[in-house]
Structure formats: C-alpha cells, structure tokens
Motif scaffolding. Sequence first.
Motif, PDB file in Angstrom:
ATOM      1  N   PHE A  92      36.413  40.692  43.713  1.00 11.61           N
ATOM      2  CA  PHE A  92      36.209  40.038  45.000  1.00 11.61           C
ATOM      3  C   PHE A  92      34.738  40.094  45.408  1.00 11.61           C
ATOM      4  O   PHE A  92      34.184  39.116  45.901  1.00 11.61           O
ATOM      5  N   GLN A  93      34.092  41.225  45.209  1.00 15.95           N
ATOM      6  CA  GLN A  93      32.691  41.349  45.614  1.00 15.95           C
ATOM      7  C   GLN A  93      31.816  40.331  44.890  1.00 15.95           C
ATOM      8  O   GLN A  93      30.954  39.700  45.499  1.00 15.95           O
ATOM      9  N   GLN A  94      32.039  40.135  43.587  1.00 13.30           N
ATOM     10  CA  GLN A  94      31.267  39.144  42.834  1.00 13.30           C
ATOM     11  C   GLN A  94      31.574  37.731  43.330  1.00 13.30           C
ATOM     12  O   GLN A  94      30.675  36.889  43.429  1.00 13.30           O
ATOM     13  N   LEU A  95      32.836  37.472  43.652  1.00  6.18           N
ATOM     14  CA  LEU A  95      33.239  36.169  44.184  1.00  6.18           C
ATOM     15  C   LEU A  95      32.541  35.908  45.513  1.00  6.18           C
ATOM     16  O   LEU A  95      31.970  34.838  45.746  1.00  6.18           O
ATOM     17  N   LYS A  96      32.556  36.904  46.378  1.00  6.77           N
ATOM     18  CA  LYS A  96      31.929  36.769  47.698  1.00  6.77           C
ATOM     19  C   LYS A  96      30.429  36.523  47.586  1.00  6.77           C
ATOM     20  O   LYS A  96      29.883  35.646  48.269  1.00  6.77           O
ATOM     21  N   VAL A  97      29.759  37.275  46.715  1.00  6.64           N
ATOM     22  CA  VAL A  97      28.315  37.103  46.529  1.00  6.64           C
ATOM     23  C   VAL A  97      28.008  35.674  46.070  1.00  6.64           C
ATOM     24  O   VAL A  97      27.097  35.024  46.588  1.00  6.64           O
ATOM     25  N   GLY A  98      28.774  35.165  45.108  1.00  8.22           N
ATOM     26  CA  GLY A  98      28.558  33.802  44.618  1.00  8.22           C
ATOM     27  C   GLY A  98      28.757  32.757  45.696  1.00  8.22           C
ATOM     28  O   GLY A  98      27.976  31.803  45.812  1.00  8.22           O
ATOM     29  N   ILE A  99      29.806  32.917  46.508  1.00  4.03           N
ATOM     30  CA  ILE A  99      30.063  31.960  47.596  1.00  4.03           C
ATOM     31  C   ILE A  99      28.950  32.034  48.638  1.00  4.03           C
ATOM     32  O   ILE A  99      28.473  31.003  49.131  1.00  4.03           O
ATOM     33  N   MET A 100      28.521  33.241  48.971  1.00  2.94           N
ATOM     34  CA  MET A 100      27.444  33.390  49.957  1.00  2.94           C
ATOM     35  C   MET A 100      26.138  32.777  49.436  1.00  2.94           C
ATOM     36  O   MET A 100      25.389  32.180  50.208  1.00  2.94           O
ATOM     37  N   GLU A 101      25.887  32.896  48.137  1.00  6.24           N
ATOM     38  CA  GLU A 101      24.696  32.253  47.555  1.00  6.24           C
ATOM     39  C   GLU A 101      24.809  30.735  47.676  1.00  6.24           C
ATOM     40  O   GLU A 101      23.824  30.058  48.007  1.00  6.24           O
ATOM     41  N   ASN A 102      25.996  30.190  47.424  1.00  6.06           N
ATOM     42  CA  ASN A 102      26.194  28.743  47.567  1.00  6.06           C
ATOM     43  C   ASN A 102      26.024  28.311  49.019  1.00  6.06           C
ATOM     44  O   ASN A 102      25.480  27.237  49.297  1.00  6.06           O
ATOM     45  N   PHE A 103      26.475  29.133  49.950  1.00  7.27           N
ATOM     46  CA  PHE A 103      26.302  28.841  51.375  1.00  7.27           C
ATOM     47  C   PHE A 103      24.812  28.831  51.729  1.00  7.27           C
ATOM     48  O   PHE A 103      24.330  27.909  52.403  1.00  7.27           O
ATOM     49  N   SER A 104      24.069  29.832  51.253  1.00  7.61           N
ATOM     50  CA  SER A 104      22.622  29.897  51.518  1.00  7.61           C
ATOM     51  C   SER A 104      21.902  28.688  50.932  1.00  7.61           C
ATOM     52  O   SER A 104      20.998  28.118  51.561  1.00  7.61           O
ATOM     53  N   GLN A 105      22.303  28.269  49.733  1.00 11.54           N
ATOM     54  CA  GLN A 105      21.696  27.088  49.111  1.00 11.54           C
ATOM     55  C   GLN A 105      22.004  25.829  49.916  1.00 11.54           C
ATOM     56  O   GLN A 105      21.136  24.959  50.067  1.00 11.54           O
ATOM     57  N   ALA A 106      23.228  25.733  50.449  1.00  9.57           N
ATOM     58  CA  ALA A 106      23.592  24.571  51.271  1.00  9.57           C
ATOM     59  C   ALA A 106      22.744  24.540  52.542  1.00  9.57           C
ATOM     60  O   ALA A 106      22.305  23.469  52.971  1.00  9.57           O
ATOM     61  N   LEU A 107      22.481  25.703  53.133  1.00  8.62           N
ATOM     62  CA  LEU A 107      21.609  25.769  54.307  1.00  8.62           C
ATOM     63  C   LEU A 107      20.204  25.308  53.949  1.00  8.62           C
ATOM     64  O   LEU A 107      19.591  24.513  54.678  1.00  8.62           O
ATOM     65  N   GLN A 108      19.684  25.794  52.824  1.00 13.89           N
ATOM     66  CA  GLN A 108      18.326  25.429  52.393  1.00 13.89           C
ATOM     67  C   GLN A 108      18.206  23.935  52.145  1.00 13.89           C
ATOM     68  O   GLN A 108      17.222  23.305  52.546  1.00 13.89           O
ATOM     69  N   LYS A 109      19.215  23.346  51.461  1.00 12.39           N
ATOM     70  CA  LYS A 109      19.173  21.908  51.169  1.00 12.39           C
ATOM     71  C   LYS A 109      19.117  21.075  52.435  1.00 12.39           C
ATOM     72  O   LYS A 109      18.535  19.995  52.455  1.00 12.39           O
ATOM     73  N   LYS A 110      19.725  21.583  53.503  1.00 12.61           N
ATOM     74  CA  LYS A 110      19.723  20.850  54.768  1.00 12.61           C
ATOM     75  C   LYS A 110      18.542  21.248  55.650  1.00 12.61           C
ATOM     76  O   LYS A 110      18.412  20.762  56.764  1.00 12.61           O
ATOM     77  N   GLY A 111      17.702  22.164  55.144  1.00 10.12           N
ATOM     78  CA  GLY A 111      16.535  22.590  55.910  1.00 10.12           C
ATOM     79  C   GLY A 111      16.888  23.444  57.117  1.00 10.12           C
ATOM     80  O   GLY A 111      16.142  23.490  58.091  1.00 10.12           O
ATOM     81  N   ILE A 112      18.004  24.127  57.073  1.00 10.52           N
ATOM     82  CA  ILE A 112      18.471  24.939  58.204  1.00 10.52           C
ATOM     83  C   ILE A 112      18.031  26.384  57.982  1.00 10.52           C
ATOM     84  O   ILE A 112      18.312  26.974  56.945  1.00 10.52           O
ATOM     85  N   GLN A 113      17.368  26.935  58.978  1.00  9.76           N
ATOM     86  CA  GLN A 113      16.861  28.302  58.860  1.00  9.76           C
ATOM     87  C   GLN A 113      17.558  29.253  59.831  1.00  9.76           C
ATOM     88  O   GLN A 113      17.131  30.385  59.991  1.00  9.76           O
ATOM     89  N   ASP A 114      18.611  28.808  60.460  1.00  7.29           N
ATOM     90  CA  ASP A 114      19.315  29.618  61.455  1.00  7.29           C
ATOM     91  C   ASP A 114      20.264  30.597  60.761  1.00  7.29           C
ATOM     92  O   ASP A 114      21.346  30.226  60.321  1.00  7.29           O
ATOM     93  N   GLU A 115      19.840  31.839  60.644  1.00  7.26           N
ATOM     94  CA  GLU A 115      20.636  32.866  59.963  1.00  7.26           C
ATOM     95  C   GLU A 115      21.902  33.226  60.737  1.00  7.26           C
ATOM     96  O   GLU A 115      22.818  33.822  60.186  1.00  7.26           O
ATOM     97  N   ARG A 116      21.969  32.863  62.005  1.00  8.52           N
ATOM     98  CA  ARG A 116      23.165  33.177  62.799  1.00  8.52           C
ATOM     99  C   ARG A 116      24.398  32.456  62.278  1.00  8.52           C
ATOM    100  O   ARG A 116      25.515  32.897  62.504  1.00  8.52           O
TER     101      ARG A 116
END
Length: 196
Positions: A92-116
């Motif tokens: 589960f921890q590896q799964l969660k890390v991978g999903i969170m990385e994909n979420f961070s990449q999606a934020l970056q692609k949209k130029g969103i810097q709001d960590e909240r």
Amino acid sequence: MRVIIYVEGPSDKNAMEALLVNLIDKKSEEGVSIEFFPIKGKNNDRGGDAKKDLLLNAPTKAVNILCNNPNSIAIILPDLYPRNKGFPHETFQQLKVGIMENFSQALQKKGIQDERLKERFKVFCFKYEMEALILAAESALRDKLGVTSLAVTWTIPVEDQNHDRPPSEIVEQLFRDSGKGYNKTVDAKLILGKTS
C-alpha cells in the motif's frame, strides 16, 4: 462538502454504495455528499485496464475537482492487486507514493502551486481487492451461496491475503464449489448490502 471517491469499476461503486448506504444517507442529511465514480479510461469498455487507468488518470481528475470546488475532497480507492500496474508497487505504501507522485505531476502540468490541495486528496486501497470485504461478510456470503457453512480456506484477517492468492480467486472458487457463477457487479452489491 462533496466527497468524490474514484474506484476501478462499477462493481466497486455498487458494492461500496450498498455497504455504506446508511453512512451515505446520514452524511447527506448533514450536508455531505459522498459519491463513488468508476474510472472511465480509454478502452475500459473493450477490455482496458481499469486499475492502471485509475492510477494514472484519476489524479488529474482529482486535481480538476479540487481546483473547481473548494469544498471537496477527492479520494482514490484502487485494489492493491494486481501488483505493478501503472507503476511499480507491491505494498500500500508504494501504491500511495506512486499515486501522490502522479497527483503532484498533474498539479505541475496545470501550473498549480497550491500545496493545500494535497490536504484534500486522499489515497486508500482495498487490500488486496474489494472481495476481501465479501470474505469478511461470511454470513451474507453463506446466504448468497445457499450453504450453512463455509470451509475457510483463506487467510484471516482477510486483508492479509496476498498477490499469489487474491480474494477474488477465493470468492470465485466458493461460487464454483456451490454450483454458481460469480458476477462481480451483481453479487458483490447483494452480499455487501446485507452487511453492516
């Protein structure tokens, strides 16, 4: 408040809505909407890989929801099994890390810097599959199979099954042993709908 939960397919959506109907109704009365959405990835209707689509596409969908509705929470709820779909993972921890990385990449692609936004994005998983809930619902499972007892051949607690013998294989075998076929979309909802 709106809670969006992305799951792999219609059977997960139906089963969770049946299992959590009382909670969903109670929260609705309190002004909290809880909604399950099966991922609709490319080719899912023609044999696509729903888990892979969920892991790779749902983070972007979650970013869109969270940006457009400040009173929302987005959750991704995949199966842990099978391992290594979308990116390497066995736990589960590896799964969660991978999903969170994909979420961070999606934020970056949209130029969103709001960590909240990350505070309103959650990852859970079925360990190893939604069928673990069916194995835990022994009484409802017995009723559905029309038997008075079950020879427990699975690991207890059911969440401790593994990638080599996932819960769905055990449930399918129980149905076969009872002379029935397991229809995930229908049977999961019927069994979990009779479970508290």
